[in-house]
Design an enzyme around this catalytic site. Sequence first.
Site, PDB file in Angstrom:
ATOM      1  N   ASP A   1       0.855  -1.188   0.000  1.00  0.00           N
ATOM      2  CA  ASP A   1       0.000   0.000   0.000  1.00  0.00           C
ATOM      3  C   ASP A   1       0.894   1.242   0.000  1.00  0.00           C
ATOM      4  O   ASP A   1       1.907   1.301   0.699  1.00  0.00           O
ATOM      5  CB  ASP A   1      -0.912  -0.009   1.231  1.00  0.00           C
ATOM      6  CG  ASP A   1      -2.064   0.956   1.100  1.00  0.00           C
ATOM      7  OD1 ASP A   1      -3.222   0.498   1.021  1.00  0.00           O
ATOM      8  OD2 ASP A   1      -1.822   2.186   1.075  1.00  0.00           O
TER       9      ASP A   1
ATOM     10  N   HIS B   1      -9.845  -5.478  -3.485  1.00  0.00           N
ATOM     11  CA  HIS B   1      -8.505  -5.666  -2.913  1.00  0.00           C
ATOM     12  C   HIS B   1      -8.656  -6.104  -1.473  1.00  0.00           C
ATOM     13  O   HIS B   1      -9.497  -5.586  -0.736  1.00  0.00           O
ATOM     14  CB  HIS B   1      -7.669  -4.388  -3.007  1.00  0.00           C
ATOM     15  CG  HIS B   1      -8.375  -3.153  -2.518  1.00  0.00           C
ATOM     16  ND1 HIS B   1      -9.320  -2.489  -3.277  1.00  0.00           N
ATOM     17  CD2 HIS B   1      -8.293  -2.486  -1.351  1.00  0.00           C
ATOM     18  CE1 HIS B   1      -9.773  -1.456  -2.594  1.00  0.00           C
ATOM     19  NE2 HIS B   1      -9.174  -1.434  -1.415  1.00  0.00           N
TER      20      HIS B   1
ATOM     21  N   GLY C   1     -15.639   2.936   3.581  1.00  0.00           N
ATOM     22  CA  GLY C   1     -14.534   3.780   3.135  1.00  0.00           C
ATOM     23  C   GLY C   1     -13.786   3.250   1.934  1.00  0.00           C
ATOM     24  O   GLY C   1     -12.607   3.551   1.748  1.00  0.00           O
ATOM     25  N   GLN C   2     -14.467   2.460   1.080  1.00  0.00           N
ATOM     26  CA  GLN C   2     -13.787   1.986  -0.135  1.00  0.00           C
ATOM     27  C   GLN C   2     -13.475   3.175  -1.035  1.00  0.00           C
ATOM     28  O   GLN C   2     -14.364   3.994  -1.315  1.00  0.00           O
ATOM     29  CB  GLN C   2     -14.660   0.969  -0.894  1.00  0.00           C
ATOM     30  CG  GLN C   2     -13.937   0.355  -2.090  1.00  0.00           C
ATOM     31  CD  GLN C   2     -14.765  -0.694  -2.835  1.00  0.00           C
ATOM     32  OE1 GLN C   2     -15.929  -0.925  -2.510  1.00  0.00           O
ATOM     33  NE2 GLN C   2     -14.152  -1.317  -3.830  1.00  0.00           N
TER      34      GLN C   2
ATOM     35  N   ASN D   1     -12.858  -3.600   2.153  1.00  0.00           N
ATOM     36  CA  ASN D   1     -13.802  -2.490   2.325  1.00  0.00           C
ATOM     37  C   ASN D   1     -14.755  -2.474   1.141  1.00  0.00           C
ATOM     38  O   ASN D   1     -14.326  -2.609  -0.006  1.00  0.00           O
ATOM     39  CB  ASN D   1     -13.042  -1.154   2.400  1.00  0.00           C
ATOM     40  CG  ASN D   1     -12.257  -1.015   3.687  1.00  0.00           C
ATOM     41  OD1 ASN D   1     -12.720  -1.411   4.759  1.00  0.00           O
ATOM     42  ND2 ASN D   1     -11.057  -0.464   3.596  1.00  0.00           N
TER      43      ASN D   1
ATOM     44  N   HIS E   1      -6.901  -6.075   2.016  1.00  0.00           N
ATOM     45  CA  HIS E   1      -5.821  -5.472   2.806  1.00  0.00           C
ATOM     46  C   HIS E   1      -5.253  -6.538   3.749  1.00  0.00           C
ATOM     47  O   HIS E   1      -6.015  -7.212   4.450  1.00  0.00           O
ATOM     48  CB  HIS E   1      -6.356  -4.346   3.702  1.00  0.00           C
ATOM     49  CG  HIS E   1      -6.863  -3.134   3.001  1.00  0.00           C
ATOM     50  ND1 HIS E   1      -6.119  -1.981   2.868  1.00  0.00           N
ATOM     51  CD2 HIS E   1      -8.056  -2.873   2.411  1.00  0.00           C
ATOM     52  CE1 HIS E   1      -6.837  -1.061   2.237  1.00  0.00           C
ATOM     53  NE2 HIS E   1      -8.025  -1.580   1.952  1.00  0.00           N
TER      54      HIS E   1
HETATM   55  P1  5GP Z   1      -9.767   1.155   0.178  1.00  0.00           P
HETATM   56  O1  5GP Z   1      -9.959   2.404   1.013  1.00  0.00           O
HETATM   57  O2  5GP Z   1     -10.440   1.276  -1.176  1.00  0.00           O
HETATM   58  O3  5GP Z   1     -10.151  -0.111   0.887  1.00  0.00           O
HETATM   59  O4  5GP Z   1      -8.204   1.013  -0.029  1.00  0.00           O
HETATM   60  C1  5GP Z   1      -7.507   1.578  -1.082  1.00  0.00           C
HETATM   61  C2  5GP Z   1      -6.051   1.548  -0.692  1.00  0.00           C
HETATM   62  O5  5GP Z   1      -5.285   1.819  -1.831  1.00  0.00           O
HETATM   63  C3  5GP Z   1      -5.675   2.586   0.372  1.00  0.00           C
HETATM   64  O6  5GP Z   1      -5.123   1.940   1.515  1.00  0.00           O
HETATM   65  C4  5GP Z   1      -4.653   3.469  -0.348  1.00  0.00           C
HETATM   66  O7  5GP Z   1      -3.600   3.900   0.497  1.00  0.00           O
HETATM   67  C5  5GP Z   1      -4.155   2.572  -1.460  1.00  0.00           C
HETATM   68  N1  5GP Z   1      -3.712   3.278  -2.643  1.00  0.00           N
HETATM   69  C6  5GP Z   1      -4.317   4.353  -3.230  1.00  0.00           C
HETATM   70  N2  5GP Z   1      -3.631   4.732  -4.320  1.00  0.00           N
HETATM   71  C7  5GP Z   1      -2.576   3.872  -4.435  1.00  0.00           C
HETATM   72  C8  5GP Z   1      -1.493   3.775  -5.376  1.00  0.00           C
HETATM   73  O8  5GP Z   1      -1.368   4.537  -6.341  1.00  0.00           O
HETATM   74  N3  5GP Z   1      -0.593   2.775  -5.160  1.00  0.00           N
HETATM   75  C9  5GP Z   1      -0.691   1.908  -4.108  1.00  0.00           C
HETATM   76  N4  5GP Z   1       0.250   0.981  -3.992  1.00  0.00           N
HETATM   77  N5  5GP Z   1      -1.701   1.982  -3.203  1.00  0.00           N
HETATM   78  C10 5GP Z   1      -2.630   2.952  -3.367  1.00  0.00           C
END
Ligand code: 5GP
Length: 114
Positions: free
Chosen positions: A30, A100, A93-94, A87, A102
């Site tokens: 991340d 994905h 908070g997606q 998420n 985590h």
């Molecule tokens: P969500 O909030 O959708 O469950 O998680 C998305 C995750 O993607 C977040 O933890 C955020 O830090 C990560 N993320 C967002 N943009 C990028 C990126 O450009 N590269 C990487 N490696 N992670 C990202």
Amino acid sequence: MNDCLFCKIVRREIPATLVYEDEQIAAFNDVKPQAPTHVLIVPKRHIDSLNKLSIEEDSLIGALVRRASAIAAERGLSEGGYRTVFNTNRDAGQTVFHIHLHLLGGRAMGWPPG
Ligand code: 5GP
Ligand code: ZN
């Protein structure tokens, strides 16, 4: 082709630190880690969220979860523990609409989550 951020990472159009890859899935760090280990495990094929899953994806989702467990094991996290999170949509908070998982570990975490 599409504009999805994680599809672009899978296609190597955006750099990421890849920690695992096979035919079906990829795992990368991340960009804004919330724990010493914070890896995102994704299917290579685009799926928006868990809301879009069908029975055909059962083994793919199983592969994501088993890969999280394998990465945790490689890093010595199995016994101490780790957290795995999908998420889905606004209330969770997606922010990236490509499924994905985590994998978070390397520190103690609170419950319930915020
Ligand atoms: P969500 O909030 O959708 O469950 O998680 C998305 C995750 O993607 C977040 O933890 C955020 O830090 C990560 N993320 C967002 N943009 C990028 C990126 O450009 N590269 C990487 N490696 N992670 C990202
Ligand atoms: Zn995608």
